[in-house]
Design a protein around this motif. Structure first.
Motif, PDB file in Angstrom:
ATOM      1  N   LEU A 450       0.833  -1.205   0.000  1.00  0.00           N
ATOM      2  CA  LEU A 450       0.000   0.000   0.000  1.00  0.00           C
ATOM      3  C   LEU A 450       0.866   1.253   0.000  1.00  0.00           C
ATOM      4  O   LEU A 450       0.613   2.203  -0.747  1.00  0.00           O
ATOM      5  N   ALA A 451       1.901   1.256   0.826  1.00  0.00           N
ATOM      6  CA  ALA A 451       2.790   2.418   0.887  1.00  0.00           C
ATOM      7  C   ALA A 451       3.541   2.599  -0.427  1.00  0.00           C
ATOM      8  O   ALA A 451       3.650   3.718  -0.954  1.00  0.00           O
ATOM      9  N   MET A 452       4.058   1.498  -0.973  1.00  0.00           N
ATOM     10  CA  MET A 452       4.835   1.571  -2.209  1.00  0.00           C
ATOM     11  C   MET A 452       3.962   2.013  -3.384  1.00  0.00           C
ATOM     12  O   MET A 452       4.369   2.855  -4.195  1.00  0.00           O
ATOM     13  N   THR A 453       2.782   1.431  -3.525  1.00  0.00           N
ATOM     14  CA  THR A 453       1.909   1.801  -4.640  1.00  0.00           C
ATOM     15  C   THR A 453       1.430   3.241  -4.520  1.00  0.00           C
ATOM     16  O   THR A 453       1.250   3.934  -5.528  1.00  0.00           O
ATOM     17  N   SER A 454       1.222   3.711  -3.296  1.00  0.00           N
ATOM     18  CA  SER A 454       0.846   5.112  -3.096  1.00  0.00           C
ATOM     19  C   SER A 454       1.976   6.032  -3.529  1.00  0.00           C
ATOM     20  O   SER A 454       1.746   7.068  -4.180  1.00  0.00           O
ATOM     21  N   LEU A 455       3.208   5.658  -3.201  1.00  0.00           N
ATOM     22  CA  LEU A 455       4.359   6.460  -3.596  1.00  0.00           C
ATOM     23  C   LEU A 455       4.511   6.469  -5.121  1.00  0.00           C
ATOM     24  O   LEU A 455       4.764   7.523  -5.721  1.00  0.00           O
ATOM     25  N   ILE A 456       4.343   5.317  -5.754  1.00  0.00           N
ATOM     26  CA  ILE A 456       4.469   5.236  -7.206  1.00  0.00           C
ATOM     27  C   ILE A 456       3.367   6.047  -7.884  1.00  0.00           C
ATOM     28  O   ILE A 456       3.605   6.735  -8.887  1.00  0.00           O
ATOM     29  N   SER A 457       2.152   5.996  -7.349  1.00  0.00           N
ATOM     30  CA  SER A 457       1.043   6.760  -7.934  1.00  0.00           C
ATOM     31  C   SER A 457       1.307   8.253  -7.855  1.00  0.00           C
ATOM     32  O   SER A 457       1.065   8.999  -8.811  1.00  0.00           O
ATOM     33  N   LEU A 458       1.806   8.697  -6.727  1.00  0.00           N
ATOM     34  CA  LEU A 458       2.118  10.117  -6.572  1.00  0.00           C
ATOM     35  C   LEU A 458       3.283  10.515  -7.469  1.00  0.00           C
ATOM     36  O   LEU A 458       3.317  11.632  -8.018  1.00  0.00           O
ATOM     37  N   PHE A 459       4.229   9.606  -7.642  1.00  0.00           N
ATOM     38  CA  PHE A 459       5.349   9.861  -8.544  1.00  0.00           C
ATOM     39  C   PHE A 459       4.853  10.028  -9.978  1.00  0.00           C
ATOM     40  O   PHE A 459       5.327  10.900 -10.717  1.00  0.00           O
ATOM     41  N   TYR A 460       3.887   9.184 -10.371  1.00  0.00           N
ATOM     42  CA  TYR A 460       3.310   9.319 -11.714  1.00  0.00           C
ATOM     43  C   TYR A 460       2.616  10.662 -11.867  1.00  0.00           C
ATOM     44  O   TYR A 460       2.721  11.311 -12.919  1.00  0.00           O
ATOM     45  N   GLY A 514       7.943   0.195   4.495  1.00  0.00           N
ATOM     46  CA  GLY A 514       6.650   0.838   4.278  1.00  0.00           C
ATOM     47  C   GLY A 514       6.598   2.229   4.886  1.00  0.00           C
ATOM     48  O   GLY A 514       6.081   3.168   4.273  1.00  0.00           O
ATOM     49  N   THR A 515       7.158   2.376   6.083  1.00  0.00           N
ATOM     50  CA  THR A 515       7.175   3.692   6.733  1.00  0.00           C
ATOM     51  C   THR A 515       8.032   4.675   5.948  1.00  0.00           C
ATOM     52  O   THR A 515       7.676   5.856   5.787  1.00  0.00           O
ATOM     53  N   LEU A 516       9.179   4.209   5.439  1.00  0.00           N
ATOM     54  CA  LEU A 516      10.017   5.076   4.607  1.00  0.00           C
ATOM     55  C   LEU A 516       9.272   5.509   3.344  1.00  0.00           C
ATOM     56  O   LEU A 516       9.430   6.648   2.885  1.00  0.00           O
ATOM     57  N   VAL A 521       6.072   9.724   0.331  1.00  0.00           N
ATOM     58  CA  VAL A 521       4.784  10.291  -0.086  1.00  0.00           C
ATOM     59  C   VAL A 521       4.625  11.707   0.448  1.00  0.00           C
ATOM     60  O   VAL A 521       4.179  12.620  -0.260  1.00  0.00           O
ATOM     61  N   TRP A 522       4.999  11.906   1.695  1.00  0.00           N
ATOM     62  CA  TRP A 522       4.884  13.234   2.311  1.00  0.00           C
ATOM     63  C   TRP A 522       5.795  14.248   1.608  1.00  0.00           C
ATOM     64  O   TRP A 522       5.378  15.382   1.338  1.00  0.00           O
ATOM     65  N   ILE A 523       7.016  13.826   1.273  1.00  0.00           N
ATOM     66  CA  ILE A 523       7.950  14.734   0.603  1.00  0.00           C
ATOM     67  C   ILE A 523       7.439  15.093  -0.799  1.00  0.00           C
ATOM     68  O   ILE A 523       7.462  16.267  -1.207  1.00  0.00           O
ATOM     69  N   LEU A 524       6.969  14.092  -1.542  1.00  0.00           N
ATOM     70  CA  LEU A 524       6.445  14.359  -2.873  1.00  0.00           C
ATOM     71  C   LEU A 524       5.216  15.262  -2.828  1.00  0.00           C
ATOM     72  O   LEU A 524       5.027  16.126  -3.692  1.00  0.00           O
ATOM     73  N   SER A 525       4.390  15.091  -1.812  1.00  0.00           N
ATOM     74  CA  SER A 525       3.197  15.931  -1.674  1.00  0.00           C
ATOM     75  C   SER A 525       3.579  17.386  -1.484  1.00  0.00           C
ATOM     76  O   SER A 525       2.971  18.286  -2.090  1.00  0.00           O
ATOM     77  N   ARG A 526       4.573  17.634  -0.669  1.00  0.00           N
ATOM     78  CA  ARG A 526       5.035  19.015  -0.466  1.00  0.00           C
ATOM     79  C   ARG A 526       5.615  19.594  -1.754  1.00  0.00           C
ATOM     80  O   ARG A 526       5.421  20.769  -2.063  1.00  0.00           O
ATOM     81  N   MET A 527       6.320  18.776  -2.526  1.00  0.00           N
ATOM     82  CA  MET A 527       6.884  19.251  -3.795  1.00  0.00           C
ATOM     83  C   MET A 527       5.780  19.619  -4.772  1.00  0.00           C
ATOM     84  O   MET A 527       5.878  20.632  -5.482  1.00  0.00           O
ATOM     85  N   ILE A 528       4.737  18.809  -4.836  1.00  0.00           N
ATOM     86  CA  ILE A 528       3.629  19.085  -5.754  1.00  0.00           C
ATOM     87  C   ILE A 528       2.889  20.349  -5.339  1.00  0.00           C
ATOM     88  O   ILE A 528       2.487  21.164  -6.180  1.00  0.00           O
ATOM     89  N   CYS A 529       2.712  20.539  -4.046  1.00  0.00           N
ATOM     90  CA  CYS A 529       2.017  21.736  -3.566  1.00  0.00           C
ATOM     91  C   CYS A 529       2.761  23.013  -3.946  1.00  0.00           C
ATOM     92  O   CYS A 529       2.135  24.058  -4.146  1.00  0.00           O
ATOM     93  N   ARG A 530       4.073  22.933  -4.055  1.00  0.00           N
ATOM     94  CA  ARG A 530       4.880  24.132  -4.306  1.00  0.00           C
ATOM     95  C   ARG A 530       5.221  24.324  -5.782  1.00  0.00           C
ATOM     96  O   ARG A 530       6.020  25.194  -6.115  1.00  0.00           O
TER      97      ARG A 530
END
Length: 540
Positions: A450-460, A514-516, A521-530
């Motif tokens: 779940l963590a990995m797929t969420s990260l990959i989706s946000l990366f896409y 998974g925690t990493l 995900v949190w770092i990518l979210s901040r990048m997208i917001c900015r």
């Protein structure tokens, strides 16, 4: 491509004329449609970029075609090999039509022009079918190049020539069959209900095609085919019609000729039935479909409150909440969006059922059992891709008219809405099924996936070009670039799978990785917001 099409079509002039088609008008319409597709599109891409996008998609088909052919040749039997290849060719064409090229059949861009000109309904429908056939033949040609070489070295040049003929007829047969399904529905379903009925019919067809992929792949290795004395089931299996065209070179039996003749006759009958019988109903109803708009059901307060409650949980600020609610409401009862999303979700669920209840995988407990869960990353990518698609025109100006300090927050909010609305419920359902079948020890694996797929989706979301919800018009030629991005994501999933397999034996390794991933995900979210307005505008 246009010169080649205009050079080949006159060879079939008599066929079109006998069907009641005005050939000169047909040629003019097809040329105009292909010319428009090859000009600069609204995203600012040049003719070369558009051609490269279609070429990339052809490369993907050029890779998958030989894989299917070689997989079928493991038994060393030409009929079985051809059955495997023609079956997957038919399935891939149906999937391409349902997911992408069916929009050319009901495209409204030329309706306002043609309906005021002296062009009969048979000519209009024939032009649309030929336009779809051009793209499909290009992809099928890429898919069949290497198998053609193998057939020539295996059975000779004559067999190779008949192989090309069989592929050509298979493509026409499949395209006409798909059109008959759609046009037949238009013939008997009221116009105001057509899109809704066909959207759910499309979902059923996608599920059936998905099952066919699995069934064909499992059964073909156990099939024994005697072309000297064809069995009864072969006379009701379309791929057998077309493989007989190649097999009859080395096995010229009555059964082989009969199967090949059935394929040719059925294809001709489908063509006649489509153009002569269904075309008049198509011409009358297709213009009214463009006036149909999805019905937006009045929201009850409880449903709106539920959506706002989720927005408060997953959105971090007011801009994200706005994007969350915007995407949530715009996808509600949106038939076009459901047509793009629900088939993919059904594909994941059906595939998961095959993997979970496959006795060999359950008994072995191997790593392949996690494939359906990893597939959810690709499904989420499809959900995000459909989120940005608009039927007509780009709406970037609408978003730019608002004084948004951080436009990326709107996009991130829309991502979270679709993540919570579509991806997360299906993933939780599959996770519950996996846990029930394989035991509680699967929870760590499910958490990591779940963590990995969420990260990959946000990366896409980040690399695909940040787009506002339902703000960009998508043409058929956009598919090639999307396919290449999907290939990159598949490679990332392989890397993630390797990491997953490596940490399974480490205590707390699954939870740690998974925690990493959630931190990523949190770092990518901040990048997208900015992200800046300039970066977003460059994607339109």
């Amino acid at each position: 491509m246009i010169k080649m099409v205009t050079g080949i079509l006159p060879l079939f002039r008599s066929v079109f004329v006998r069907l009641g088609v005005n050939f000169e008008q047909l040629l003019a319409i097809v040329t105009a449609k292909l010319t428009v597709d090859n000009r600069i599109d609204k995203s600012g891409r040049t003719n070369k970029d558009v051609s490269n996008a279609l070429m990339k998609q052809g490369i993907i088909y050029g890779i998958t075609g030989p894989l299917f052919f070689l997989a079928g040749s493991l038994k060393g039997d030409l009929p079985v090999t051809l059955l495997f290849f023609h079956s997957f060719l038919m399935l891939m064409l149906i999937m391409s039509f349902l997911m992408e090229y069916s929009q050319l059949l009901f495209n409204q861009n030329d309706n306002h022009i043609l309906q005021h000109l002296p062009v009969n309904s048979k000519t209009i429908l024939a032009a649309r079918i030929v336009s779809m056939l051009v793209y499909m033949l290009f992809l099928v040609g890429c898919m069949s190049i290497i198998p053609l070489v193998i057939v020539i070295f295996w059975k000779g040049v004559i067999a190779g020539g008949w192989f090309i003929v069989s592929v050509f007829l298979n493509t026409i047969f499949t395209l006409l069959l798909a059109n008959v399904i759609y046009l037949g529905g238009m013939r008997f379903v009221p116009t105001e209900k057509f899109q809704r009925v066909m959207s759910y019919a499309q979902i059923v067809l996608i599920a059936g095609v998905t099952l066919s992929y699995q069934v064909v792949g499992r059964l073909v290795m156990y099939i024994q085919m005697d072309m000297m004395h064809p069995e009864l089931w072969m006379y009701f299996t379309p791929p057998c019609y077309f493989l007989s065209l190649t097999s009859m070179v080395k096995e010229p039996t009555a059964g082989t000729f009969l199967l090949a003749g059935i394929g040719l006759v059925v294809t001709v009958l489908l063509l006649i039935f489509t153009i002569r019988y269904l075309a008049p109903y198509f011409s009358v109803k297709v213009s009214t479909i463009g006036e149909y708009t999805p019905v937006w059901v009045k929201r009850v307060r409880g449903r709106v409150r539920f959506a706002y409650a989720l927005a408060r949980v997953f959105a971090r600020n007011s801009l994200q909440t706005t994007g969350f609610m915007l995407a949530w409401r715009m996808t509600q009862d949106n038939l076009k969006y459901r047509q793009g999303v629900l088939p993919m979700m059904i594909y994941a669920v059906v595939l998961a059922v095959f993997f979970v209840f496959s006795q060999d995988r359950v008994a072995a407990g191997n790593f392949g059992q996690f494939f359906p869960l990893y597939l959810m990353a690709m499904i989420n990518v499809g959900i995000l891709s459909n989120m940005s698609i608009m039927e007509k025109g780009d709406l970037l100006w609408l978003y730019r008219s608002k004084p948004l300090a951080r436009p990326g927050a709107i996009i991130l909010g829309g991502f979270k809405a679709l993540y919570v609305k579509y991806f997360l419920p299906v993933f939780i359902l599959l996770g519950a099924v996996f846990t029930g079948v394989f035991g509680w020890e699967m929870l760590g694996d499910i958490y990591l996936i779940l963590a990995m797929t969420s990260l990959i989706s946000l990366f896409y979301l980040r690399i695909s070009g940040l787009l506002f919800p339902f703000s960009k018009e998508k043409g058929t030629v956009d598919s090639g670039g999307n396919v290449m991005k999907m290939i990159v994501l598949m490679l990332l999933l392989v890397v993630v799978g390797v990491i997953h397999a490596a940490v399974r034996g480490i205590p707390w390794g699954l939870v740690g990785v998974g925690t990493l991933s959630w931190i990523g995900v949190w770092i990518l979210s901040r990048m997208i917001c900015r992200v800046s307005w300039q970066r977003i505008a460059a994607n339109y």
